[in-house]
Design a protein around this motif. Structure first.
Motif, PDB file in Angstrom:
ATOM      1  N   LEU A 144     -43.409 -24.690   2.083  1.00 29.14           N
ATOM      2  CA  LEU A 144     -43.018 -26.070   1.560  1.00 29.14           C
ATOM      3  C   LEU A 144     -42.891 -27.110   2.621  1.00 29.14           C
ATOM      4  O   LEU A 144     -42.405 -26.712   3.508  1.00 29.14           O
ATOM      5  N   GLN A 145     -43.398 -28.264   2.393  1.00 26.91           N
ATOM      6  CA  GLN A 145     -43.158 -29.431   3.266  1.00 26.91           C
ATOM      7  C   GLN A 145     -42.637 -30.439   2.436  1.00 26.91           C
ATOM      8  O   GLN A 145     -43.143 -30.877   1.314  1.00 26.91           O
ATOM      9  N   PHE A 146     -41.868 -31.345   2.886  1.00 26.37           N
ATOM     10  CA  PHE A 146     -41.020 -32.187   2.272  1.00 26.37           C
ATOM     11  C   PHE A 146     -42.217 -33.592   2.166  1.00 26.37           C
ATOM     12  O   PHE A 146     -42.691 -33.707   3.217  1.00 26.37           O
ATOM     13  N   LEU A 147     -41.836 -34.275   0.993  1.00 26.89           N
ATOM     14  CA  LEU A 147     -42.824 -35.299   0.840  1.00 26.89           C
ATOM     15  C   LEU A 147     -41.973 -36.595   0.892  1.00 26.89           C
ATOM     16  O   LEU A 147     -42.374 -37.459   1.315  1.00 26.89           O
ATOM     17  N   LEU A 148     -40.950 -36.752   0.051  1.00 26.85           N
ATOM     18  CA  LEU A 148     -40.110 -37.943  -0.027  1.00 26.85           C
ATOM     19  C   LEU A 148     -39.045 -37.383  -1.001  1.00 26.85           C
ATOM     20  O   LEU A 148     -39.080 -36.404  -1.358  1.00 26.85           O
ATOM     21  N   LYS A 149     -37.836 -38.335  -0.816  1.00 23.35           N
ATOM     22  CA  LYS A 149     -36.908 -38.183  -1.712  1.00 23.35           C
ATOM     23  C   LYS A 149     -36.160 -39.756  -2.123  1.00 23.35           C
ATOM     24  O   LYS A 149     -36.419 -40.568  -1.486  1.00 23.35           O
ATOM     25  N   TYR A 150     -35.280 -39.592  -3.005  1.00 16.04           N
ATOM     26  CA  TYR A 150     -34.755 -40.689  -3.688  1.00 16.04           C
ATOM     27  C   TYR A 150     -33.183 -40.445  -3.564  1.00 16.04           C
ATOM     28  O   TYR A 150     -32.658 -39.332  -4.067  1.00 16.04           O
ATOM     29  N   ILE A 151     -32.344 -41.243  -3.054  1.00 14.53           N
ATOM     30  CA  ILE A 151     -31.065 -41.132  -2.846  1.00 14.53           C
ATOM     31  C   ILE A 151     -30.560 -42.238  -3.726  1.00 14.53           C
ATOM     32  O   ILE A 151     -29.609 -42.129  -4.485  1.00 14.53           O
ATOM     33  N   THR A 152     -30.836 -43.445  -3.263  1.00 12.11           N
ATOM     34  CA  THR A 152     -30.256 -44.638  -3.973  1.00 12.11           C
ATOM     35  C   THR A 152     -31.256 -45.874  -3.569  1.00 12.11           C
ATOM     36  O   THR A 152     -32.117 -45.796  -2.724  1.00 12.11           O
ATOM     37  N   GLY A 153     -31.031 -47.024  -4.297  1.00 13.26           N
ATOM     38  CA  GLY A 153     -31.812 -48.151  -3.783  1.00 13.26           C
ATOM     39  C   GLY A 153     -32.987 -48.394  -4.787  1.00 13.26           C
ATOM     40  O   GLY A 153     -33.062 -48.165  -6.021  1.00 13.26           O
ATOM     41  N   ASP A 154     -34.169 -48.981  -3.950  1.00 22.34           N
ATOM     42  CA  ASP A 154     -35.282 -49.264  -4.633  1.00 22.34           C
ATOM     43  C   ASP A 154     -35.701 -47.870  -5.395  1.00 22.34           C
ATOM     44  O   ASP A 154     -35.814 -46.881  -4.935  1.00 22.34           O
TER      45      ASP A 154
ATOM     46  N   THR B 121     -38.936 -34.418 -14.916  1.00 23.64           N
ATOM     47  CA  THR B 121     -37.934 -34.930 -15.341  1.00 23.64           C
ATOM     48  C   THR B 121     -36.968 -33.893 -15.143  1.00 23.64           C
ATOM     49  O   THR B 121     -37.068 -32.988 -14.785  1.00 23.64           O
ATOM     50  N   TYR B 122     -35.736 -34.561 -15.374  1.00 27.27           N
ATOM     51  CA  TYR B 122     -34.426 -33.970 -14.655  1.00 27.27           C
ATOM     52  C   TYR B 122     -33.376 -34.016 -15.621  1.00 27.27           C
ATOM     53  O   TYR B 122     -33.239 -34.843 -16.515  1.00 27.27           O
ATOM     54  N   SER B 123     -32.389 -33.019 -15.564  1.00 21.98           N
ATOM     55  CA  SER B 123     -31.185 -32.997 -16.389  1.00 21.98           C
ATOM     56  C   SER B 123     -30.178 -32.591 -15.328  1.00 21.98           C
ATOM     57  O   SER B 123     -29.891 -31.442 -15.389  1.00 21.98           O
ATOM     58  N   VAL B 124     -29.418 -33.482 -14.859  1.00 25.49           N
ATOM     59  CA  VAL B 124     -28.245 -33.181 -14.063  1.00 25.49           C
ATOM     60  C   VAL B 124     -27.199 -34.346 -14.097  1.00 25.49           C
ATOM     61  O   VAL B 124     -27.493 -35.188 -14.580  1.00 25.49           O
ATOM     62  N   SER B 125     -25.917 -33.828 -13.863  1.00 24.96           N
ATOM     63  CA  SER B 125     -24.723 -34.789 -14.069  1.00 24.96           C
ATOM     64  C   SER B 125     -24.832 -35.719 -12.877  1.00 24.96           C
ATOM     65  O   SER B 125     -25.287 -35.403 -11.653  1.00 24.96           O
ATOM     66  N   GLY B 126     -24.143 -36.736 -13.137  1.00 25.45           N
ATOM     67  CA  GLY B 126     -24.098 -37.627 -12.344  1.00 25.45           C
ATOM     68  C   GLY B 126     -25.399 -38.336 -11.586  1.00 25.45           C
ATOM     69  O   GLY B 126     -26.155 -38.087 -12.294  1.00 25.45           O
ATOM     70  N   ASN B 127     -25.296 -39.170 -10.435  1.00 26.19           N
ATOM     71  CA  ASN B 127     -26.513 -39.818  -9.871  1.00 26.19           C
ATOM     72  C   ASN B 127     -27.206 -38.691  -9.209  1.00 26.19           C
ATOM     73  O   ASN B 127     -26.818 -38.309  -8.228  1.00 26.19           O
ATOM     74  N   PRO B 128     -28.341 -38.260  -9.499  1.00 24.92           N
ATOM     75  CA  PRO B 128     -29.288 -37.482  -8.847  1.00 24.92           C
ATOM     76  C   PRO B 128     -29.592 -37.716  -7.455  1.00 24.92           C
ATOM     77  O   PRO B 128     -29.978 -38.934  -7.264  1.00 24.92           O
ATOM     78  N   TYR B 129     -29.935 -36.768  -6.687  1.00 25.80           N
ATOM     79  CA  TYR B 129     -30.550 -36.990  -5.525  1.00 25.80           C
ATOM     80  C   TYR B 129     -32.077 -36.123  -5.925  1.00 25.80           C
ATOM     81  O   TYR B 129     -32.001 -35.104  -6.179  1.00 25.80           O
ATOM     82  N   LEU B 130     -33.092 -36.952  -5.553  1.00 29.59           N
ATOM     83  CA  LEU B 130     -34.525 -36.304  -6.118  1.00 29.59           C
ATOM     84  C   LEU B 130     -35.368 -36.238  -5.084  1.00 29.59           C
ATOM     85  O   LEU B 130     -35.580 -36.859  -4.100  1.00 29.59           O
ATOM     86  N   PHE B 131     -36.135 -34.720  -5.026  1.00 28.76           N
ATOM     87  CA  PHE B 131     -37.209 -34.597  -3.894  1.00 28.76           C
ATOM     88  C   PHE B 131     -38.437 -34.020  -4.467  1.00 28.76           C
ATOM     89  O   PHE B 131     -38.696 -33.598  -5.514  1.00 28.76           O
ATOM     90  N   TRP B 132     -39.583 -34.532  -3.535  1.00 26.04           N
ATOM     91  CA  TRP B 132     -40.608 -33.715  -3.890  1.00 26.04           C
ATOM     92  C   TRP B 132     -41.241 -33.082  -2.561  1.00 26.04           C
ATOM     93  O   TRP B 132     -41.285 -33.566  -1.590  1.00 26.04           O
ATOM     94  N   TYR B 133     -41.649 -32.066  -2.814  1.00 26.85           N
ATOM     95  CA  TYR B 133     -42.263 -31.125  -1.802  1.00 26.85           C
ATOM     96  C   TYR B 133     -43.814 -30.623  -2.162  1.00 26.85           C
ATOM     97  O   TYR B 133     -43.971 -30.413  -3.247  1.00 26.85           O
ATOM     98  N   VAL B 134     -44.450 -30.208  -1.131  1.00 23.81           N
ATOM     99  CA  VAL B 134     -45.793 -29.880  -1.237  1.00 23.81           C
ATOM    100  C   VAL B 134     -45.883 -28.539  -0.895  1.00 23.81           C
ATOM    101  O   VAL B 134     -45.441 -28.417   0.479  1.00 23.81           O
ATOM    102  N   GLN B 135     -46.764 -27.583  -1.142  1.00 24.70           N
ATOM    103  CA  GLN B 135     -47.085 -26.370  -0.702  1.00 24.70           C
ATOM    104  C   GLN B 135     -48.642 -26.121  -0.785  1.00 24.70           C
ATOM    105  O   GLN B 135     -49.061 -25.941  -1.618  1.00 24.70           O
ATOM    106  N   TYR B 136     -49.107 -26.110   0.634  1.00 21.11           N
ATOM    107  CA  TYR B 136     -50.582 -25.827   0.547  1.00 21.11           C
ATOM    108  C   TYR B 136     -50.739 -24.416   0.550  1.00 21.11           C
ATOM    109  O   TYR B 136     -49.628 -23.673   0.879  1.00 21.11           O
ATOM    110  N   PRO B 137     -52.091 -23.922   0.286  1.00 22.13           N
ATOM    111  CA  PRO B 137     -52.230 -22.588   0.081  1.00 22.13           C
ATOM    112  C   PRO B 137     -51.815 -21.686   1.354  1.00 22.13           C
ATOM    113  O   PRO B 137     -51.998 -22.172   2.338  1.00 22.13           O
ATOM    114  N   ASN B 138     -50.889 -20.627   1.167  1.00 18.48           N
ATOM    115  CA  ASN B 138     -50.431 -19.823   2.022  1.00 18.48           C
ATOM    116  C   ASN B 138     -49.441 -20.366   3.173  1.00 18.48           C
ATOM    117  O   ASN B 138     -49.728 -19.937   4.264  1.00 18.48           O
ATOM    118  N   ARG B 139     -48.984 -21.239   2.670  1.00 13.41           N
ATOM    119  CA  ARG B 139     -48.098 -21.966   3.640  1.00 13.41           C
ATOM    120  C   ARG B 139     -46.549 -22.345   3.016  1.00 13.41           C
ATOM    121  O   ARG B 139     -46.349 -21.978   1.902  1.00 13.41           O
TER     122      ARG B 139
END
Lengths: 113, 115
Positions: free
Chosen positions: A44-54, A24-42
């Motif tokens: 962060l890798q980008f998974l996906l993001k939401y900017i607008t649309g669907d 959950t988030y609390s930011v002003s305006g329309n947020p851009y949202l991201f998910w990253y994954v970190q495998y052990p001893n590595r």
């Protein structure tokens, strides 16, 4: 204050079951949202993001996330978990008014065989 | 294409010593970042750079300095290391500036222990 919350420090699921990692988030305006994954001893890798649309965003490795503006949430989901999905997952939100990326503290996902 | 490389992979350092963590990217990204990752505290931004020749402070800049002489390199220096700087350090980069919502790409990290 602007913030990103990942309410669960750890999530445990059985292999083959659906998984959800909450954000959950609390930011002003329309947020851009991201998910990253970190495998052990590595790094962060980008998974996906939401900017607008669907509201349903599809990303890497079969993951998807649903943006819910009324609930200010961006939960990460996968229909069928794999043991190899076990990792640390970070949610982040871009706060446009002060132009910075705000990170959640991470959720450790354990998928049990 | 290597993406982002960091060196060293790990280091044990005596308190009071000077240490430079190296970061190089080959993606021609404009912005670069240094984060530290600590258990229970998540990722915290130390310094960033929007373009060669410019740098900015993040949320935990004290005790650290950076430089950005060219597009590819963004070294992080601890002038006089203290035990509280024991952490895992990640370098990241993005196409756009830190004020944009561009995806950040991370290096493999440097595990630093200050004794």
């Amino acid at each position: 204050a602007q913030s990103v919350a990942q309410p669960e420090d750890q999530v445990n699921v059985a292999e083959g079951n659906p998984l959800t990692v909450k954000c959950t988030y609390s930011v002003s305006g329309n947020p851009y949202l991201f998910w990253y994954v970190q495998y052990p001893n590595r790094g962060l890798q980008f998974l996906l993001k939401y900017i607008t649309g669907d509201n349903l965003v599809k990303g890497s490795y079969g993951f998807e996330a649903e943006f819910n503006k009324s609930q200010t949430s961006f939960h990460l989901k996968k229909p069928s978990a794999l043991v190899s999905d076990s990792a640390l997952y970070f949610c982040a939100a871009y706060a446009g008014n002060n132009r910075k990326l705000i990170w959640g503290l991470g959720t450790s996902l354990a998928v049990n065989p | 294409i290597a993406g982002i490389t960091q060196a060293p992979t790990s280091q044990i350092l005596a308190a009071g010593r000077r240490m430079t963590l190296r970061c190089t990217q080959d993606m021609r990204h404009n912005a670069m970042y240094w984060y530290r990752q600590d258990l229970g505290l998540g990722l915290r931004l130390i310094h960033y750079s929007n373009t060669a020749g410019t740098t900015g402070k993040g949320e935990v800049p004290d005790g650290y300095s950076v430089s950005r002489a060219n597009t590819d390199d963004f070294p992080l220096t601890l002038a006089s290391a203290v035990p509280s700087q024991t952490s895992v350090y990640f370098c990241a980069s993005s196409i756009g500036t830190s004020g944009s919502a561009d995806t950040q790409y991370f290096g493999p990290g440097t595990r630093l222990t200050v004794l």
